[in-house]
Write a protein that holds these residues in place. Structure first.
Motif, mmCIF file in Angstrom:
data_model
loop_
_atom_site.group_PDB
_atom_site.id
_atom_site.type_symbol
_atom_site.label_atom_id
_atom_site.label_comp_id
_atom_site.label_asym_id
_atom_site.label_seq_id
_atom_site.Cartn_x
_atom_site.Cartn_y
_atom_site.Cartn_z
ATOM 1 N N ARG A 10 0.841 -1.184 0.000
ATOM 2 C CA ARG A 10 0.000 0.000 0.000
ATOM 3 C C ARG A 10 0.880 1.240 0.000
ATOM 4 O O ARG A 10 1.729 1.399 0.885
ATOM 5 C CB ARG A 10 -0.910 0.020 1.221
ATOM 6 N N LEU A 11 0.688 2.086 -0.973
ATOM 7 C CA LEU A 11 1.417 3.340 -1.065
ATOM 8 C C LEU A 11 0.565 4.484 -0.519
ATOM 9 O O LEU A 11 -0.659 4.468 -0.649
ATOM 10 C CB LEU A 11 1.791 3.660 -2.507
ATOM 11 N N SER A 12 1.248 5.428 0.076
ATOM 12 C CA SER A 12 0.585 6.642 0.553
ATOM 13 C C SER A 12 1.327 7.856 0.018
ATOM 14 O O SER A 12 2.550 7.818 -0.153
ATOM 15 C CB SER A 12 0.577 6.705 2.083
ATOM 16 N N CYS A 13 0.595 8.911 -0.222
ATOM 17 C CA CYS A 13 1.201 10.172 -0.657
ATOM 18 C C CYS A 13 0.456 11.300 0.051
ATOM 19 O O CYS A 13 -0.735 11.513 -0.203
ATOM 20 C CB CYS A 13 1.105 10.328 -2.164
ATOM 21 N N ALA A 14 1.172 11.985 0.916
ATOM 22 C CA ALA A 14 0.571 13.074 1.676
ATOM 23 C C ALA A 14 1.025 14.415 1.118
ATOM 24 O O ALA A 14 2.226 14.647 0.937
ATOM 25 C CB ALA A 14 0.961 12.958 3.142
ATOM 26 N N ALA A 15 0.079 15.272 0.855
ATOM 27 C CA ALA A 15 0.380 16.617 0.357
ATOM 28 C C ALA A 15 0.344 17.607 1.507
ATOM 29 O O ALA A 15 -0.587 17.582 2.328
ATOM 30 C CB ALA A 15 -0.635 17.019 -0.709
ATOM 31 N N SER A 16 1.341 18.447 1.556
ATOM 32 C CA SER A 16 1.385 19.456 2.608
ATOM 33 C C SER A 16 1.631 20.830 2.009
ATOM 34 O O SER A 16 2.080 20.951 0.870
ATOM 35 C CB SER A 16 2.476 19.118 3.625
ATOM 36 N N GLY A 17 1.365 21.847 2.786
ATOM 37 C CA GLY A 17 1.471 23.223 2.319
ATOM 38 C C GLY A 17 0.157 23.924 2.583
ATOM 39 O O GLY A 17 -0.793 23.349 3.107
ATOM 40 N N ASN A 18 0.080 25.154 2.182
ATOM 41 C CA ASN A 18 -1.145 25.932 2.398
ATOM 42 C C ASN A 18 -2.118 25.610 1.273
ATOM 43 O O ASN A 18 -2.279 26.379 0.325
ATOM 44 C CB ASN A 18 -0.818 27.421 2.421
ATOM 45 N N ILE A 19 -2.735 24.432 1.367
ATOM 46 C CA ILE A 19 -3.545 23.939 0.271
ATOM 47 C C ILE A 19 -4.961 23.619 0.727
ATOM 48 O O ILE A 19 -5.173 23.163 1.845
ATOM 49 C CB ILE A 19 -2.914 22.682 -0.366
ATOM 50 N N PHE A 20 -5.899 23.849 -0.190
ATOM 51 C CA PHE A 20 -7.296 23.542 0.073
ATOM 52 C C PHE A 20 -7.908 23.001 -1.213
ATOM 53 O O PHE A 20 -7.693 23.518 -2.288
ATOM 54 C CB PHE A 20 -8.048 24.807 0.508
ATOM 55 N N ASN A 21 -8.671 21.940 -1.058
ATOM 56 C CA ASN A 21 -9.425 21.396 -2.192
ATOM 57 C C ASN A 21 -8.518 21.018 -3.370
ATOM 58 O O ASN A 21 -8.579 21.599 -4.458
ATOM 59 C CB ASN A 21 -10.481 22.384 -2.665
ATOM 60 N N ILE A 22 -7.692 20.027 -3.156
ATOM 61 C CA ILE A 22 -6.867 19.505 -4.231
ATOM 62 C C ILE A 22 -7.759 18.933 -5.329
ATOM 63 O O ILE A 22 -8.752 18.273 -5.039
ATOM 64 C CB ILE A 22 -5.916 18.419 -3.705
ATOM 65 N N ASP A 23 -7.383 19.177 -6.560
ATOM 66 C CA ASP A 23 -8.165 18.669 -7.690
ATOM 67 C C ASP A 23 -7.939 17.173 -7.830
ATOM 68 O O ASP A 23 -8.356 16.399 -6.990
ATOM 69 C CB ASP A 23 -7.792 19.433 -8.960
ATOM 70 N N PHE A 24 -7.249 16.748 -8.873
ATOM 71 C CA PHE A 24 -7.067 15.307 -8.990
ATOM 72 C C PHE A 24 -5.744 14.881 -8.359
ATOM 73 O O PHE A 24 -4.782 15.642 -8.286
ATOM 74 C CB PHE A 24 -7.208 14.829 -10.436
ATOM 75 N N MET A 25 -5.715 13.657 -7.934
ATOM 76 C CA MET A 25 -4.522 13.037 -7.370
ATOM 77 C C MET A 25 -4.319 11.715 -8.108
ATOM 78 O O MET A 25 -5.307 11.056 -8.468
ATOM 79 C CB MET A 25 -4.677 12.794 -5.872
ATOM 80 N N GLY A 26 -3.087 11.350 -8.312
ATOM 81 C CA GLY A 26 -2.860 10.128 -9.062
ATOM 82 C C GLY A 26 -1.518 9.497 -8.805
ATOM 83 O O GLY A 26 -0.649 10.073 -8.140
ATOM 84 N N TRP A 27 -1.392 8.303 -9.329
ATOM 85 C CA TRP A 27 -0.143 7.550 -9.268
ATOM 86 C C TRP A 27 0.313 7.218 -10.682
ATOM 87 O O TRP A 27 -0.502 6.834 -11.536
ATOM 88 C CB TRP A 27 -0.335 6.257 -8.481
ATOM 89 N N TYR A 28 1.595 7.363 -10.893
ATOM 90 C CA TYR A 28 2.241 7.014 -12.152
ATOM 91 C C TYR A 28 3.431 6.136 -11.818
ATOM 92 O O TYR A 28 3.864 6.072 -10.660
ATOM 93 C CB TYR A 28 2.699 8.282 -12.877
ATOM 94 N N ARG A 29 3.950 5.453 -12.821
ATOM 95 C CA ARG A 29 5.127 4.626 -12.580
ATOM 96 C C ARG A 29 6.049 4.658 -13.778
ATOM 97 O O ARG A 29 5.619 4.906 -14.902
ATOM 98 C CB ARG A 29 4.732 3.190 -12.246
ATOM 99 N N GLN A 30 7.315 4.386 -13.490
ATOM 100 C CA GLN A 30 8.316 4.350 -14.545
ATOM 101 C C GLN A 30 9.252 3.187 -14.294
ATOM 102 O O GLN A 30 9.951 3.143 -13.286
ATOM 103 C CB GLN A 30 9.094 5.659 -14.601
ATOM 104 N N ALA A 31 9.222 2.259 -15.223
ATOM 105 C CA ALA A 31 10.115 1.113 -15.165
ATOM 106 C C ALA A 31 11.412 1.463 -15.889
ATOM 107 O O ALA A 31 11.428 2.351 -16.750
ATOM 108 C CB ALA A 31 9.451 -0.096 -15.799
ATOM 109 N N PRO A 32 12.508 0.755 -15.592
ATOM 110 C CA PRO A 32 13.786 1.035 -16.256
ATOM 111 C C PRO A 32 13.666 0.954 -17.765
ATOM 112 O O PRO A 32 13.127 -0.024 -18.303
ATOM 113 C CB PRO A 32 14.708 -0.053 -15.708
ATOM 114 N N GLY A 33 14.122 1.983 -18.434
ATOM 115 C CA GLY A 33 14.100 1.995 -19.887
ATOM 116 C C GLY A 33 12.755 2.278 -20.514
ATOM 117 O O GLY A 33 12.610 2.218 -21.744
ATOM 118 N N LYS A 34 11.770 2.597 -19.695
ATOM 119 C CA LYS A 34 10.431 2.857 -20.223
ATOM 120 C C LYS A 34 9.973 4.258 -19.837
ATOM 121 O O LYS A 34 10.501 4.877 -18.932
ATOM 122 C CB LYS A 34 9.438 1.817 -19.703
ATOM 123 N N GLN A 35 8.944 4.717 -20.551
ATOM 124 C CA GLN A 35 8.381 6.020 -20.236
ATOM 125 C C GLN A 35 7.495 5.930 -19.002
ATOM 126 O O GLN A 35 6.968 4.862 -18.663
ATOM 127 C CB GLN A 35 7.546 6.523 -21.430
#
Length: 115
Positions: free
Chosen positions: A19-44
């Protein structure tokens, strides 16, 4: 400024879960979209999954039915539950957040799936 901190990466055997987690911090309110991407060696870098503030989700075909993205708006945190992991899921996983017209990336976390 939005700062993203990812956690939960590591080494797992094929068929296992992480399970991965990603916490956003800063003076932020109402984040739009959130997502996960990945990059394997030698790939985009490729999309894994995204979730809107309202909870609508989108998945890459390769992870459908195995991965689940979710978010906690109160905590400005997005999660990625990864089940039935395969060696081809091995990659660096990045969190990405859209906020007030700008895009922000996390530093990435390594996922290695051994066969």
């Amino acid at each position: 400024q939005v700062r993203l901190v990812e956690s939960g990466g590591g080494l797992v055997q094929a068929g296992g879960s992480l399970r991965l987690s990603c916490a956003a911090s800063g003076n932020i309110f109402n984040i739009d979209f959130m997502g996960w991407y990945r990059q394997a060696p030698g790939k985009q870098r490729e999309l894994v999954a995204t979730v809107t503030r309202g909870g609508s989700t989108n998945y890459a075909d390769s992870v459908k039915a195995r991965f689940t993205i979710s978010r906690d708006n109160a905590k400005n945190t997005v999660y990625l539950q990864m089940n039935s992991l395969k060696p081809e899921d091995t990659a660096v996983y990045f969190c990405r957040v859209a906020y007030r017209g700008s895009l922000y990336w996390g530093q990435g976390t390594q996922i290695t799936v051994s066969s």
